[in-house]
Design an enzyme around this catalytic site. Structure first.
Site, PDB file in Angstrom:
ATOM      1  N   CYS A 107      46.215  10.867  13.024  1.00 28.33           N
ATOM      2  CA  CYS A 107      45.945   9.731  13.891  1.00 28.33           C
ATOM      3  C   CYS A 107      46.191  10.071  15.362  1.00 28.33           C
ATOM      4  CB  CYS A 107      46.753   8.518  13.433  1.00 28.33           C
ATOM      5  SG  CYS A 107      46.041   6.935  13.979  1.00 28.33           S
ATOM      6  N   ARG A 141      38.158  -1.987  15.695  1.00 26.85           N
ATOM      7  CA  ARG A 141      39.302  -1.293  15.118  1.00 26.85           C
ATOM      8  C   ARG A 141      39.069  -1.045  13.629  1.00 26.85           C
ATOM      9  NH1 ARG A 141      43.908  -0.332  17.486  1.00 26.85           N
ATOM     10  NH2 ARG A 141      45.675   0.376  16.229  1.00 26.85           N
ATOM     11  N   HIS A 205      46.592   7.767   7.175  1.00 21.07           N
ATOM     12  CA  HIS A 205      48.002   7.607   6.820  1.00 21.07           C
ATOM     13  C   HIS A 205      48.067   7.431   5.304  1.00 21.07           C
ATOM     14  CE1 HIS A 205      49.108   7.033  11.054  1.00 21.07           C
ATOM     15  NE2 HIS A 205      48.082   6.196  11.159  1.00 21.07           N
TER      16      HIS A 205
END
Length: 253
Positions: A107, A141, A205
């Site tokens: 990330c 997003r 993640h």
């Protein structure tokens, strides 16, 4: 194996055959349980009889240049910018990558190993220039579970993970995508992550190496050579987590 580095806080002497795992800036880059990537590499190496030395390097410490695998996690905008500045000034991570060490970045860490990324107001911030990728802010997003089909050259099963970012990442010539997105956002162009040599970045993640033990073993293989398979009893819970996450993605509307 790699040479010794000066002793410093949090480090200890190692034997010639010890695998050194360097967790870079956990005080700045460690969101969504990314520490799990370090823990699963330790576990899967030790189950195979490989001695491991974890080295945690905070932002006020120099990055050792003689590690074997370097790990970077996610972080918020301002910690990411601070991490990029300090890592550029330090030079240790880039030197290790140029030496051929494995770098695995997640990330925010993924974005900052490139040439530039978007700051807190979307302004371009210089990255570490370890690989030729550039990142900025997208219109939407990406949040939620992601499923991606890995580049066949890596010989891995599909990746699962959790993404929460607004980044859009473009790959330069010679930079391969880690995977092709089946469900989710990833880089924003239908691909996920990037890979050049032993440098690999991803938006995932989860922690991603816990969810995808094959990817963890790939990183270990790049350093330690061919690995023996683990016993079924050692893979039971890992496989159960993987199956649950795959089912969650495929069952989503």
């Amino acid at each position: 194996m790699t040479a010794e580095v000066p002793r410093r806080r949090g480090a200890h002497a190692r034997g010639a055959s010890t695998l050194r795992l360097v967790w870079v800036y956990p005080d700045l880059l460690s969101t969504y349980g990314d520490r799990g990537n370090l823990l699963i590499l330790q576990r899967r190496a030790r189950l195979r009889g490989i001695e491991v030395e974890p080295v945690l390097v905070n932002a006020d410490q120099p990055v050792p240049r003689q590690g074997d695998i370097y790990l970077l996690g996610g972080g918020e905008d301002l910690p990411q910018i601070l991490a990029a500045r300090r890592l550029r000034s330090d030079g240790g991570l880039r030197a290790a990558a140029e030496r051929g060490a494995v770098v695995f970045a997640v990330c925010a860490g993924y974005q900052l190993i490139g040439t530039e990324f978007g700051g807190e107001e979307g302004q371009p911030v210089p990255g570490l220039e370890i690989i030729d990728i550039s990142s900025g802010r997208g219109d939407h997003r990406g949040v939620g579970e992601i499923l991606a089909e890995v580049n066949p050259a890596l010989g891995l099963p599909p990746l699962t993970g959790f993404e929460n970012h607004q980044g859009v990442t473009r790959r330069g010539p010679g930079v391969s995508a880690l995977a092709r997105v089946i469900s989710g956002v990833g880089n924003g162009d239908g691909t996920e992550g990037a890979q050049v040599g032993r440098v690999l970045g991803t938006y995932l993640h989860g922690p991603v190496l816990v969810r995808n033990p094959g990817l963890a073993d790939l990183l270990l293989t790049w350093v330690a050579g061919r690995l023996p398979p683990l016993a079924d009893r050692e893979e039971q819970w890992t496989q159960l987590l993987r199956d649950q996450r795959l089912e969650a993605v495929t069952a989503a509307p």
